[in-house]
Design a protein around this motif. Structure first.
Motif, PDB file in Angstrom:
ATOM      1  N   GLY A 140       0.796  -1.217   0.000  1.00 39.13           N
ATOM      2  CA  GLY A 140       0.000   0.000   0.000  1.00 39.13           C
ATOM      3  C   GLY A 140       0.826   1.264   0.000  1.00 39.13           C
ATOM      4  N   LEU A 141       2.137   1.107  -0.006  1.00 45.98           N
ATOM      5  CA  LEU A 141       3.074   2.226  -0.004  1.00 45.98           C
ATOM      6  C   LEU A 141       4.225   1.894  -0.938  1.00 45.98           C
ATOM      7  CD1 LEU A 141       3.301   2.555   3.878  1.00 45.98           C
ATOM      8  CD2 LEU A 141       2.362   4.342   2.417  1.00 45.98           C
ATOM      9  N   VAL A 142       4.929   2.918  -1.378  1.00 45.55           N
ATOM     10  CA  VAL A 142       6.148   2.660  -2.156  1.00 45.55           C
ATOM     11  C   VAL A 142       7.158   2.039  -1.209  1.00 45.55           C
ATOM     12  CG1 VAL A 142       8.028   3.700  -3.471  1.00 45.55           C
ATOM     13  CG2 VAL A 142       5.692   4.594  -3.711  1.00 45.55           C
ATOM     14  N   GLN A 143       7.725   0.897  -1.596  1.00 46.09           N
ATOM     15  CA  GLN A 143       8.674   0.205  -0.724  1.00 46.09           C
ATOM     16  C   GLN A 143       9.822   1.138  -0.365  1.00 46.09           C
ATOM     17  OE1 GLN A 143      11.947  -0.998  -0.819  1.00 46.09           O
ATOM     18  NE2 GLN A 143      11.723  -2.285   0.982  1.00 46.09           N
ATOM     19  N   ASN A 144      10.101   1.255   0.930  1.00 44.91           N
ATOM     20  CA  ASN A 144      11.119   2.208   1.391  1.00 44.91           C
ATOM     21  C   ASN A 144      11.764   1.664   2.664  1.00 44.91           C
ATOM     22  OD1 ASN A 144      12.587   4.406   2.437  1.00 44.91           O
ATOM     23  ND2 ASN A 144      11.185   5.881   1.499  1.00 44.91           N
ATOM     24  N   THR A 145      12.895   0.974   2.494  1.00 42.49           N
ATOM     25  CA  THR A 145      13.574   0.361   3.633  1.00 42.49           C
ATOM     26  C   THR A 145      14.102   1.417   4.598  1.00 42.49           C
ATOM     27  OG1 THR A 145      14.218  -1.537   2.276  1.00 42.49           O
ATOM     28  CG2 THR A 145      15.431  -1.214   4.322  1.00 42.49           C
ATOM     29  N   ASN A 146      14.569   2.544   4.067  1.00 48.85           N
ATOM     30  CA  ASN A 146      15.094   3.594   4.947  1.00 48.85           C
ATOM     31  C   ASN A 146      14.007   4.164   5.854  1.00 48.85           C
ATOM     32  OD1 ASN A 146      17.732   3.433   3.985  1.00 48.85           O
ATOM     33  ND2 ASN A 146      17.341   4.856   2.316  1.00 48.85           N
ATOM     34  N   GLN A 147      12.801   4.342   5.289  1.00 48.98           N
ATOM     35  CA  GLN A 147      11.690   4.847   6.098  1.00 48.98           C
ATOM     36  C   GLN A 147      11.297   3.806   7.148  1.00 48.98           C
ATOM     37  OE1 GLN A 147      10.525   7.897   6.106  1.00 48.98           O
ATOM     38  NE2 GLN A 147       9.030   7.441   7.713  1.00 48.98           N
ATOM     39  N   ARG A 165      13.729  -6.182  17.832  1.00 46.94           N
ATOM     40  CA  ARG A 165      13.983  -7.448  17.129  1.00 46.94           C
ATOM     41  C   ARG A 165      14.061  -7.221  15.617  1.00 46.94           C
ATOM     42  NH1 ARG A 165      10.314 -11.557  15.479  1.00 46.94           N
ATOM     43  NH2 ARG A 165       9.222  -9.760  14.620  1.00 46.94           N
ATOM     44  N   ASN A 166      13.133  -6.413  15.099  1.00 46.51           N
ATOM     45  CA  ASN A 166      13.095  -6.165  13.658  1.00 46.51           C
ATOM     46  C   ASN A 166      14.351  -5.439  13.171  1.00 46.51           C
ATOM     47  OD1 ASN A 166      10.642  -7.436  13.363  1.00 46.51           O
ATOM     48  ND2 ASN A 166       9.438  -5.557  13.551  1.00 46.51           N
ATOM     49  N   LEU A 167      14.851  -4.522  13.981  1.00 46.30           N
ATOM     50  CA  LEU A 167      16.104  -3.832  13.632  1.00 46.30           C
ATOM     51  C   LEU A 167      17.265  -4.820  13.617  1.00 46.30           C
ATOM     52  CD1 LEU A 167      15.670  -0.513  15.626  1.00 46.30           C
ATOM     53  CD2 LEU A 167      16.044  -0.683  13.158  1.00 46.30           C
ATOM     54  N   GLY A 168      17.237  -5.749  14.563  1.00 51.72           N
ATOM     55  CA  GLY A 168      18.275  -6.785  14.580  1.00 51.72           C
ATOM     56  C   GLY A 168      18.301  -7.559  13.278  1.00 51.72           C
ATOM     57  N   PHE A 169      17.115  -7.966  12.806  1.00 48.17           N
ATOM     58  CA  PHE A 169      17.024  -8.698  11.542  1.00 48.17           C
ATOM     59  C   PHE A 169      17.446  -7.828  10.362  1.00 48.17           C
ATOM     60  CE2 PHE A 169      13.721 -11.707  13.436  1.00 48.17           C
ATOM     61  CZ  PHE A 169      14.612 -12.766  13.475  1.00 48.17           C
ATOM     62  N   LYS A 173      20.521  -9.116   8.112  1.00 48.33           N
ATOM     63  CA  LYS A 173      20.341  -9.520   6.715  1.00 48.33           C
ATOM     64  C   LYS A 173      21.035  -8.561   5.748  1.00 48.33           C
ATOM     65  CE  LYS A 173      15.864 -11.709   7.631  1.00 48.33           C
ATOM     66  NZ  LYS A 173      14.392 -11.608   7.458  1.00 48.33           N
ATOM     67  N   GLY A 174      21.026  -7.279   6.079  1.00 50.99           N
ATOM     68  CA  GLY A 174      21.688  -6.289   5.228  1.00 50.99           C
ATOM     69  C   GLY A 174      21.061  -6.144   3.856  1.00 50.99           C
ATOM     70  N   ILE A 175      19.725  -6.236   3.790  1.00 52.68           N
ATOM     71  CA  ILE A 175      19.032  -6.063   2.505  1.00 52.68           C
ATOM     72  C   ILE A 175      18.590  -4.607   2.392  1.00 52.68           C
ATOM     73  CG2 ILE A 175      17.053  -6.763   1.098  1.00 52.68           C
ATOM     74  CD1 ILE A 175      17.153  -9.477   2.586  1.00 52.68           C
ATOM     75  N   GLU A 176      19.181  -3.891   1.448  1.00 48.94           N
ATOM     76  CA  GLU A 176      18.909  -2.473   1.190  1.00 48.94           C
ATOM     77  C   GLU A 176      19.354  -1.554   2.322  1.00 48.94           C
ATOM     78  OE1 GLU A 176      15.077  -1.494  -0.389  1.00 48.94           O
ATOM     79  OE2 GLU A 176      14.991  -3.272  -1.632  1.00 48.94           O
ATOM     80  N   VAL A 177      20.024  -2.112   3.298  1.00 47.03           N
ATOM     81  CA  VAL A 177      20.757  -1.321   4.302  1.00 47.03           C
ATOM     82  C   VAL A 177      22.104  -2.019   4.472  1.00 47.03           C
ATOM     83  CG1 VAL A 177      18.727  -0.492   5.576  1.00 47.03           C
ATOM     84  CG2 VAL A 177      19.820  -2.640   6.259  1.00 47.03           C
ATOM     85  N   LYS A 178      23.067  -1.287   4.956  1.00 44.22           N
ATOM     86  CA  LYS A 178      24.386  -1.880   5.134  1.00 44.22           C
ATOM     87  C   LYS A 178      24.334  -2.954   6.219  1.00 44.22           C
ATOM     88  CE  LYS A 178      29.173  -0.739   6.227  1.00 44.22           C
ATOM     89  NZ  LYS A 178      30.110   0.325   6.694  1.00 44.22           N
ATOM     90  N   GLN A 179      24.831  -4.162   5.871  1.00 46.77           N
ATOM     91  CA  GLN A 179      24.874  -5.221   6.877  1.00 46.77           C
ATOM     92  C   GLN A 179      25.823  -4.802   7.998  1.00 46.77           C
ATOM     93  OE1 GLN A 179      26.847  -9.056   6.064  1.00 46.77           O
ATOM     94  NE2 GLN A 179      24.925 -10.055   6.661  1.00 46.77           N
ATOM     95  N   ASP A 180      25.348  -4.951   9.232  1.00 42.58           N
ATOM     96  CA  ASP A 180      26.148  -4.496  10.374  1.00 42.58           C
ATOM     97  C   ASP A 180      25.867  -5.431  11.550  1.00 42.58           C
ATOM     98  OD1 ASP A 180      27.185  -3.143  12.644  1.00 42.58           O
ATOM     99  OD2 ASP A 180      27.016  -1.220  11.609  1.00 42.58           O
ATOM    100  N   MET A 181      26.774  -6.372  11.777  1.00 44.40           N
ATOM    101  CA  MET A 181      26.572  -7.369  12.818  1.00 44.40           C
ATOM    102  C   MET A 181      26.601  -6.758  14.223  1.00 44.40           C
ATOM    103  SD  MET A 181      25.813 -10.193  11.524  1.00 44.40           S
ATOM    104  CE  MET A 181      25.733 -10.816   9.854  1.00 44.40           C
ATOM    105  N   GLU A 182      27.379  -5.704  14.397  1.00 43.71           N
ATOM    106  CA  GLU A 182      27.419  -5.066  15.710  1.00 43.71           C
ATOM    107  C   GLU A 182      26.082  -4.403  16.030  1.00 43.71           C
ATOM    108  OE1 GLU A 182      30.797  -2.707  16.831  1.00 43.71           O
ATOM    109  OE2 GLU A 182      32.132  -3.858  15.526  1.00 43.71           O
ATOM    110  N   LYS A 183      25.481  -3.733  15.039  1.00 48.94           N
ATOM    111  CA  LYS A 183      24.160  -3.126  15.243  1.00 48.94           C
ATOM    112  C   LYS A 183      23.105  -4.207  15.474  1.00 48.94           C
ATOM    113  CE  LYS A 183      24.376   1.348  12.857  1.00 48.94           C
ATOM    114  NZ  LYS A 183      23.799   2.148  11.740  1.00 48.94           N
TER     115      LYS A 183
END
Length: 231
Positions: A140-147, A165-169, A173-183
Motif C-alpha cells: 500500500g506504499l512505495v517500498q522504502n527500507t530507509n523509512q 527485534r526487527n532492527l536486529g534482523f 540480513k543487510g538487505i537495502e541497508v548496510k549489513q552491520d553485525m554489531e548493530k
C-alpha cells in the motif's frame, strides 16, 4: 437570579450523572477484565459490553480486540470496527492502532496507513512498528527500507521490543541497508533484555560472528542505553 440558580443546579445534576455513569462503566470494565483473566469469556463479554456501551474507552478497545481475534466468541470484524471507532472518537491512540490492524488484515493498506499515522501522532510505538512493516514490504506504499528503519528506531527508542527485534534482523540480513553485525547484536541484546521471544537465540547466534572485544563493546553500549532510557 432564579434562572441562574436553576441552570447551576441542572449543570451540577448532569455532572453528577456523568460521574456516576463513568464510575459504573469503570466498575463494569474491571469485572469484565477479571472474568477475561479467568477465561470466563461469557461473563467477560457481558460486563465489557456494558462498560463499552457506557463510554469506557478501555472496554471499547478490549471488547473490540475480542471480536477482532475471536477470543471467546466468533470473529466479528464489523463489531470490532464499531467498538474501535467509538474509542477513536475519544482520541484513543490504541483505537487508532487497532483500526489500523483490522484494515491491514483486510488488505486495505491505505486506510490502515491513515489510522497508523493518527496513532503515531500520539507516539504509539506499535503503530510505528506496523507502519514500518508496510514500508519494508511495500504494501500500500512505495517500498522504502530507509523509512522502515527510521520508524523501527523511533519505536525502539520508546521501548518497543518487536521493533528492536526487527532492527536486529534488518542489520543482520543487510538487505537495502548496510549489513552491520554489531548493530544487529546491539538490537537483539535489547530485545532479549525486554524478554522478547527467541531474541536471546538471535543475540547469541549473531554474537558468534563477532570478536569477543566487539561483543563486550556492544554489551557496554546496551547497558548505557538501558540506563539512559530508564530515567
Amino acid at each position: 437570579m432564579k434562572l441562574i440558580l436553576k441552570s447551576l443546579l441542572l449543570s451540577a445534576s448532569l455532572c453528577s450523572s456523568l460521574a456516576l455513569a463513568n464510575t459504573e462503566a469503570h466498575q463494569d470494565y474491571l469485572k469484565g477484565t477479571a472474568y477475561l483473566n479467568q477465561d470466563n469469556y461469557k461473563d467477560a463479554i457481558t460486563w465489557l459490553t456494558s462498560a463499552a456501551n457506557n463510554g469506557s474507552i478501555e472496554a471499547q478497545n478490549k471488547i473490540g480486540v475480542m471480536y477482532a481475534k475471536g477470543i471467546g466468541t466468533d470473529v466479528n470484524t464489523h463489531l470490532a470496527i464499531q467498538y474501535f471507532t467509538k474509542a477513536a472518537k475519544n482520541e484513543s491512540s490504541m483505537a487508532y492502532y487497532n483500526l489500523g490492524k483490522v484494515y491491514e488484515s483486510q488488505n486495505k493498506f491505505t486506510t490502515a496507513t491513515n489510522w497508523y499515522n493518527k496513532a503515531i501522532e500520539m507516539n504509539n510505538s506499535n503503530a510505528m512498528n506496523n507502519l514500518a512493516d508496510l514500508y519494508l514490504q511495500g504494501k500500500g506504499l512505495v517500498q522504502n527500507t530507509n523509512q522502515a528503519e527510521l520508524l523501527y528506531v523511533q519505536a525502539a527508542e520508546l521501548g518497543n521490543a518487536t521493533s528492536m527485534r526487527n532492527l536486529g534482523f534488518l542489520y543482520f540480513k543487510g538487505i537495502e541497508v548496510k549489513q552491520d553485525m554489531e548493530k544487529a547484536y546491539f538490537w537483539f541484546n535489547l530485545a532479549a533484555a525486554k524478554a522478547y521471544s527467541e531474541a536471546d537465540t538471535y543475540r547469541d547466534f549473531t554474537g558468534e560472528k563477532l570478536y569477543k572485544t566487539q561483543r563486550i563493546s556492544v554489551q557496554n553500549d546496551v547497558l548505557e542505553w538501558l540506563e539512559e532510557h530508564s530515567k
